[in-house]
Scaffold this motif. Structure first.
Motif, PDB file in Angstrom:
ATOM      1  N   ASP A  11       1.669  11.707  -0.023  1.00  0.00           N
ATOM      2  CA  ASP A  11       2.649  10.735  -0.518  1.00  0.00           C
ATOM      3  C   ASP A  11       4.022  10.996   0.113  1.00  0.00           C
ATOM      4  O   ASP A  11       4.739  10.066   0.481  1.00  0.00           O
ATOM      5  CB  ASP A  11       2.773  10.810  -2.040  1.00  0.00           C
ATOM      6  N   ASP A  21       6.304   4.420   2.169  1.00  0.00           N
ATOM      7  CA  ASP A  21       6.209   3.351   1.173  1.00  0.00           C
ATOM      8  C   ASP A  21       5.957   3.917  -0.228  1.00  0.00           C
ATOM      9  O   ASP A  21       5.830   3.168  -1.177  1.00  0.00           O
ATOM     10  CB  ASP A  21       5.104   2.348   1.566  1.00  0.00           C
ATOM     11  N   ARG A  28       4.410   9.470   3.358  1.00  0.00           N
ATOM     12  CA  ARG A  28       4.350   7.998   3.435  1.00  0.00           C
ATOM     13  C   ARG A  28       5.637   7.393   2.915  1.00  0.00           C
ATOM     14  O   ARG A  28       6.019   7.594   1.776  1.00  0.00           O
ATOM     15  CB  ARG A  28       3.172   7.500   2.605  1.00  0.00           C
ATOM     16  N   SER A  38      -6.223   2.754   2.649  1.00  0.00           N
ATOM     17  CA  SER A  38      -5.572   3.007   1.355  1.00  0.00           C
ATOM     18  C   SER A  38      -6.204   2.129   0.271  1.00  0.00           C
ATOM     19  O   SER A  38      -5.767   2.151  -0.871  1.00  0.00           O
ATOM     20  CB  SER A  38      -4.076   2.732   1.460  1.00  0.00           C
ATOM     21  N   SER A  62      -1.269   0.106   0.106  1.00  0.00           N
ATOM     22  CA  SER A  62      -0.392  -0.029   1.256  1.00  0.00           C
ATOM     23  C   SER A  62      -0.855  -1.261   2.032  1.00  0.00           C
ATOM     24  O   SER A  62      -1.998  -1.335   2.469  1.00  0.00           O
ATOM     25  CB  SER A  62      -0.483   1.210   2.150  1.00  0.00           C
ATOM     26  N   LYS A  63       0.048  -2.231   2.173  1.00  0.00           N
ATOM     27  CA  LYS A  63      -0.331  -3.466   2.866  1.00  0.00           C
ATOM     28  C   LYS A  63      -0.404  -3.239   4.371  1.00  0.00           C
ATOM     29  O   LYS A  63      -0.854  -4.092   5.131  1.00  0.00           O
ATOM     30  CB  LYS A  63       0.678  -4.576   2.564  1.00  0.00           C
ATOM     31  N   ARG A 116       1.029  -2.395   8.358  1.00  0.00           N
ATOM     32  CA  ARG A 116       2.171  -2.694   9.218  1.00  0.00           C
ATOM     33  C   ARG A 116       2.061  -4.027   9.959  1.00  0.00           C
ATOM     34  O   ARG A 116       2.853  -4.318  10.837  1.00  0.00           O
ATOM     35  CB  ARG A 116       2.319  -1.535  10.217  1.00  0.00           C
TER      36      ARG A 116
END
Ligand code: NOJ
Length: 535
Positions: free
Chosen positions: A223, A228, A226, A392, A396-397, A399
């Motif tokens: 985490d 985001d 990351r 994920s 997480s959408k 990039r």
């Protein structure tokens, strides 16, 4: 060698080839497409282009999964197209930076395929990180991949291989001299073909330590890595100090060797910029010591709030840390891995920040489409292609939003990008963001970038350091203005939502939005805007 090499204060335009311009109607950008748009690139006033990977690849991670680093993937063209692109760029006095991906190969690379066949204990497996399972069948350690899920994948004979990213991207074992030799071959291959430098992917990741040791908090560490995932600042910093696979001392030995290779090309002034997310920030300066690389990315502006305290800290720290090793900083507001700056902080704020950054010493990177003020593309989950989204399992959408192809011309999508169906849909709402449209509008983001880069070249490149202009509240969170002078220019950014007076001398030469008024002899800077004054 020249005392001020070309890259020192260059503006470098990042092109994601798949999204730039499609020359053959297959819906994906390609190298001839880039070549055909070099006049446009040149007209922006940039000095160089950085091309994200265009090598042979199954394209599981946008080409950062390289199956043959010394050839061009057919989706992008062929080696002749690469040569032509480089030659045409050089004719326009644009340098070319290639992306090199040394942390991992694609699982389709011949080495990995040979390793699978050769089996446990073979020298083919020693080029990667293959280990036996624990007695209970679990992987060699508990690390979590940067894209989510375990960092290990098991092969048929029971061994596991390490992948810090997608399972299709096996990490290379840099303790094996064959790996270094192969990369030196690749570097020479592209330099001999004409490239002027390299962007080094995951430059801080090549050497791993404690590969057989568990991390005490793998999920926390994942985490923390990351951007985001929101996390308490102190907690994140503490976790980032414990990463066992980044920023190990051994990576510097590799770059010292590479530097000698680059320098052996003498007057060609081959440069390299490291993608190195390291902690604490001072560690980044190690990558740009005199006998290592030339630049290291500073990613702080990709996440910084539009706030004078934060921005003052980022700029001041980057300039002063780099100065300890006699290097200049780099600045980037967007790239193919992060949300576009206009979506992240707002359109006006993005223009203001760009104009603020263009005045600073060092090198500036502009991600293609940033000059148009493009927001992130709005995508359906069914459009997404990024492994980060799939690994994920949704939160997480990924990039892809930043990678939607560029709108060039016309009134209807895909706005001249392709005669076919673009690999990611381009929203009809981008009608007013096309290059063609913005060229007709003197107040467009495109004109702002062109004018600013011209003024930067005329007044600021080589103009030395900055002097902050203090106000009584300088650096505090409530401070509306952030201002510095450099050479003959004073740069004033108004971060607040109302127009602000300021006592600055000189003639206004550019403003990022709105109109600068004069009131009682003081200049009034519009809300969310930056202005340059020439004295
Ligand atoms: C950083 C690159 O910029 C990103 O796009 C890629 O997914 C990872 N490195 C892995 O190569």
């Amino acid at each position: 060698m020249n005392s001020s090499p070309w890259w020192k204060e260059a503006t470098i335009y990042q092109i994601y080839p798949r999204s730039f311009f499609d020359s053959n109607g297959d819906g994906e950008g390609d190298l001839p497409g880039v070549t055909s748009k070099l006049d446009y690139v040149k007209s922006l006033g940039v000095d160089a282009i950085w091309l994200s990977p265009f090598y042979t690849s199954p394209n599981k991670d946008g080409g950062y999964d390289v199956a043959n680093p010394r050839d061009v993937d057919p989706r992008f063209g062929n080696l002749e197209d690469a040569k032509e692109l480089i030659a045409q760029a050089h004719q326009r006095d644009l340098r070319v930076i290639a992306d090199i991906v040394p942390n991992h190969f694609s699982d389709q690379h011949v080495w990995f395929q040979a390793a699978l066949k050769a089996g446990p204990g073979s020298k083919e497996r020693e080029r990667f990180h293959f280990y036996d399972a624990h007695a209970d069948g679990t992987p060699p350690n508990n690390w979590i991949s940067i894209f989510g899920g375990p960092s290990w994948t098991q092969v048929e004979d029971g061994q596991f291989y390490l992948h810090l990213f997608d399972s299709s991207q096996p990490d290379l074992n840099w303790e094996n001299p064959e790996v270094n030799a192969d990369f030196e071959k690749t570097l020479r291959f592209w330099i001999d073909l004409g490239v002027d430098g390299f962007r080094i992917d995951v430059a801080h990741g090549l050497i791993k330590e404690d590969v057989l040791t568990n991390h005490p908090d793998p999920q926390g560490l994942s985490d923390a890595l990351r951007l985001d995932v929101a996390m308490d600042f102190e907690k994140r910093n503490a976790l980032l100090l414990t990463v066992p696979f980044f920023d190990r001392q051994g990576v510097h030995e590799i770059y010292k060797k590479w530097r000698k290779l680059f320098d052996s090309y003498g007057d060609r002034e081959i440069m390299a910029v490291a993608e190195a997310w390291v902690h604490p920030p001072v560690n980044a300066t190690r990558y740009v010591r005199a006998d290592e690389l030339h630049q290291v990315f500073n990613f702080d502006l990709l996440t910084a709030d539009f706030n004078s305290d934060v921005l003052f800290g980022v700029v001041e720290r980057s300039i002063s840390l780099n100065a300890t090793v006699n290097a200049l900083p780099t600045w980037a507001l967007s790239n193919h891995d992060s949300p576009r700056v206009a979506s992240r902080i707002g359109d006006e704020q993005a223009r203001a920040l760009a104009l603020f950054v263009f005045g600073l010493p060092g090198s500036t990177y502009v991600f293609a489409g940033q000059e148009l003020g493009l927001p992130d593309g709005q995508l359906q989950d069914s459009d997404r292609q990024d492994p980060m989204f799939f690994r994920s399992n949704g939160p997480s959408k990924g990039r892809d939003g930043a990678r939607v192809p560029l709108p060039w011309s016309g009134e209807t999508t895909p706005f001249g990008f392709s005669t076919g169906k673009p690999w990611l849909p381009i929203s009809q709402s981008w009608k007013d963001f096309t290059v063609e449209h913005e060229l007709t509008d003197p107040k467009s983001s495109l004109h702002l970038y062109k004018n600013a880069l011209e003024l930067r070249k005329e007044f600021l490149v080589g103009a030395g350091g900055i002097t902050w202009l203090e106000s009584s509240r300088h650096g505090s969170k409530e401070d509306a203005l952030l201002s510095y002078s450099r050479g003959p220019i004073t740069v004033v950014m108004n971060l607040s939502d109302s127009a602000e007076e300021c006592d600055v001398a000189g003639k206004l030469i550019i403003v990022s939005g709105g109109t600068v008024d004069v009131r009682d002899g003081k200049k009034v800077i519009p809300a969310r805007s930056t202005a340059w004054f020439l004295t």
